[in-house]
Design a protein around this motif. Structure first.
Motif, mmCIF file in Angstrom:
data_model
loop_
_atom_site.group_PDB
_atom_site.id
_atom_site.type_symbol
_atom_site.label_atom_id
_atom_site.label_comp_id
_atom_site.label_asym_id
_atom_site.label_seq_id
_atom_site.Cartn_x
_atom_site.Cartn_y
_atom_site.Cartn_z
ATOM 1 N N PHE A 101 3.006 -1.601 -5.250
ATOM 2 C CA PHE A 101 3.512 -2.237 -6.466
ATOM 3 C C PHE A 101 3.810 -3.713 -6.264
ATOM 4 O O PHE A 101 3.803 -4.490 -7.215
ATOM 5 C CB PHE A 101 4.749 -1.483 -6.954
ATOM 6 N N GLN A 103 1.863 -5.648 -4.358
ATOM 7 C CA GLN A 103 0.609 -6.346 -4.106
ATOM 8 C C GLN A 103 0.102 -7.130 -5.313
ATOM 9 O O GLN A 103 -0.749 -8.020 -5.164
ATOM 10 C CB GLN A 103 -0.459 -5.343 -3.668
ATOM 11 N N TYR A 104 0.615 -6.820 -6.493
ATOM 12 C CA TYR A 104 0.153 -7.520 -7.697
ATOM 13 C C TYR A 104 0.768 -8.912 -7.822
ATOM 14 O O TYR A 104 0.374 -9.683 -8.693
ATOM 15 C CB TYR A 104 0.459 -6.682 -8.936
ATOM 16 N N PHE A 105 1.723 -9.221 -6.954
ATOM 17 C CA PHE A 105 2.351 -10.546 -6.951
ATOM 18 C C PHE A 105 1.902 -11.268 -5.686
ATOM 19 O O PHE A 105 2.187 -10.839 -4.563
ATOM 20 C CB PHE A 105 3.879 -10.420 -6.978
ATOM 21 N N LYS A 106 1.218 -12.378 -5.853
ATOM 22 C CA LYS A 106 0.623 -13.080 -4.729
ATOM 23 C C LYS A 106 1.647 -13.469 -3.679
ATOM 24 O O LYS A 106 1.370 -13.454 -2.474
ATOM 25 C CB LYS A 106 -0.102 -14.322 -5.239
ATOM 26 N N ARG A 109 2.054 -10.892 -0.908
ATOM 27 C CA ARG A 109 0.898 -10.454 -0.138
ATOM 28 C C ARG A 109 0.824 -11.225 1.173
ATOM 29 O O ARG A 109 0.857 -12.452 1.189
ATOM 30 C CB ARG A 109 -0.395 -10.636 -0.930
ATOM 31 N N HIS A 134 -3.915 2.116 -7.734
ATOM 32 C CA HIS A 134 -3.143 1.251 -6.833
ATOM 33 C C HIS A 134 -3.746 1.234 -5.431
ATOM 34 O O HIS A 134 -3.760 0.190 -4.752
ATOM 35 C CB HIS A 134 -1.692 1.716 -6.763
ATOM 36 N N ARG A 137 -6.782 -0.998 -5.216
ATOM 37 C CA ARG A 137 -6.383 -2.404 -5.145
ATOM 38 C C ARG A 137 -5.875 -2.730 -3.733
ATOM 39 O O ARG A 137 -6.171 -3.799 -3.182
ATOM 40 C CB ARG A 137 -5.302 -2.676 -6.188
ATOM 41 N N ARG A 140 -8.763 -3.139 -1.405
ATOM 42 C CA ARG A 140 -9.450 -4.417 -1.626
ATOM 43 C C ARG A 140 -8.668 -5.580 -1.018
ATOM 44 O O ARG A 140 -9.243 -6.556 -0.534
ATOM 45 C CB ARG A 140 -9.679 -4.643 -3.120
ATOM 46 N N ASN A 141 -7.336 -5.492 -1.029
ATOM 47 C CA ASN A 141 -6.508 -6.551 -0.461
ATOM 48 C C ASN A 141 -6.419 -6.482 1.060
ATOM 49 O O ASN A 141 -5.991 -7.444 1.700
ATOM 50 C CB ASN A 141 -5.086 -6.481 -1.037
#
Length: 383
Positions: A101, A103-106, A109, A134, A137, A140-141
């Motif tokens: 949750f 990971q959606y905020f740079k 990361r 999730h 994603r 991918r990160n």
């Protein structure tokens, strides 16, 4: 080298395959020259060892529950500036859930994100449409992803094709203190052969299946054996599975001993007193046996192994070389495998000797190098 933050909720003094894996990877990373900080579940100060890395104990109990996810997420947020230019390694599903949750905020990361999948969490994440999105994603990160076996790698890339280009095998190995293990059998004569199982008391580990297979032996074989069980169930009380196991043990017709959890030195002594190791794992709901470090521990003590050919077990136990593999849910074949080992001492010796060498083929340093050290070997597509 960038610092490595290994985040887990399954770490010493908690026991099990993942706890061993995380500790040994952390040690190996330090040996490669990395500055390592391990974030782990809370524990008494008296439980600590003289670690070669820094350890940060978090105010979490060490479960997959929402409270632990929030506790880990809070630490990730509070320490975000330290993590931003570091390698963050998530070796098991607990911290992955917390990171999903954020990971959606740079800003949350890290520079490099490394993941390890063991098996059961792949099924859990892929069978829930929210977690599946999730997880995709997160993959991918990720900079790099590992599994312990080809079985788990295939399962991961089948459920999450995004992982194929960045997934590597980091096989399990013996604990770093296994160098002193002796392969010689105890010299004292015994009236019965000891069949040993070491593992969490859980339906997936198959203790009840093993017990039932031993009960199905002819009386002349039952009179030659006893069954030893090391491990406890979840929580502080007895689970329904443990109660069923103890009830069956009381009617077994041969001695059955429950040892509970044992420290490593006492466990080594139990291994050395055993004659055959058995862990007949099965696929249970969304839980699979991705590898099983305990098979390597048993083999290192020169024990022939009886196991089910499920999940990644065939990559830990080589059929007819280090042990006997039996298809799950074939009780007659399982009993026949035990009968074969009970009646053939030369077979026990041959399988045990082969396992003693087989268990030492992998090194944690190799796995840590693949995870954390950029190299041509680790940059090429592995799948």
């Amino acid at each position: 080298m960038n610092p490595v933050f290994l985040i887990t909720h399954e770490f010493y003094p908690k026991r099990g395959g993942i706890a061993t894996f995380t500790e040994e990877i952390a040690r190996a990373a330090v040996g490669l020259g990395h500055e390592v900080e391990v974030w782990a579940q809370s524990a008494r100060e008296t439980a600590e060892k003289p670690w070669p890395f820094h350890i940060r104990r978090l105010a979490v109990k060490g479960t997959h529950g929402i409270a632990c996810q929030i506790g880990i997420a809070r630490q990730l947020i509070a320490q975000r500036r330290r993590l931003r230019y570091a390698t963050v390694y998530l070796p098991e599903p607990g911290p992955m859930l917390a990171m999903m949750f954020l990971q959606y905020f740079k800003t949350f990361r890290p520079r490099r994100l490394v993941l390890t999948f063991h098996g059961s969490e792949i099924l859990r994440f892929s069978n829930n449409h929210i977690l599946r999105a999730h997880t995709r994603r997160l993959i991918r990160n990720a900079t790099r992803i590992s599994t312990l076996t080809h079985y788990t790698q295939n399962l991961l890339c089948e459920r999450f094709p995004e992982a194929a280009a960045k997934t590597f095998i980091t096989p399990g190995a013996l604990r770093s203190d296994f160098a002193v293990v002796s392969s010689t059998a105890p010299s004292a004569p015994k009236n019965r052969l000891v069949i040993l199982t070491v593992g969490r008391l859980h339906p997936r580990k198959g203790q009840l299946i093993t017990l039932e297979a031993l009960q199905a032996l002819a009386p002349r074989f039952r009179s030659q054996i006893e069954y030893w069980i090391v491990g406890t169930g979840p929580g502080s009380g007895k689970s329904s599975y443990e109660n069923s196991l103890r009830t069956a043990a009381s009617q077994a017709g041969f001695p059955v001993r429950f040892f509970g959890d044992l420290p490593d030195d006492e466990l080594d002594q139990v291994y050395d007193r055993a004659d055959v190791f058995a862990m007949t794992s099965i696929d249970y709901r969304h839980s699979v046996e991705g590898f099983g470090l305990v098979y390597l521990e048993a083999a290192a003590h020169g024990l022939p192994i009886v196991a089910h050919s499920v999940g990644g077990v065939a990559e830990a136990v080589i059929d007819n070389v280090t042990g006997l593999l039996v298809p799950p849910r074939h009780p007659a074949q399982l009993s026949a495998a035990f009968e074969k080992l009970i009646s053939d001492s030369s077979l026990r010796t041959r399988l045990g000797a082969a396992g003693h060498d087989w268990a030492r083929r992998n090194r944690w340093e190799h796995s840590a190098r693949l995870l954390f050290n950029p190299s041509p070997e680790a940059s090429a597509s592995p799948f």
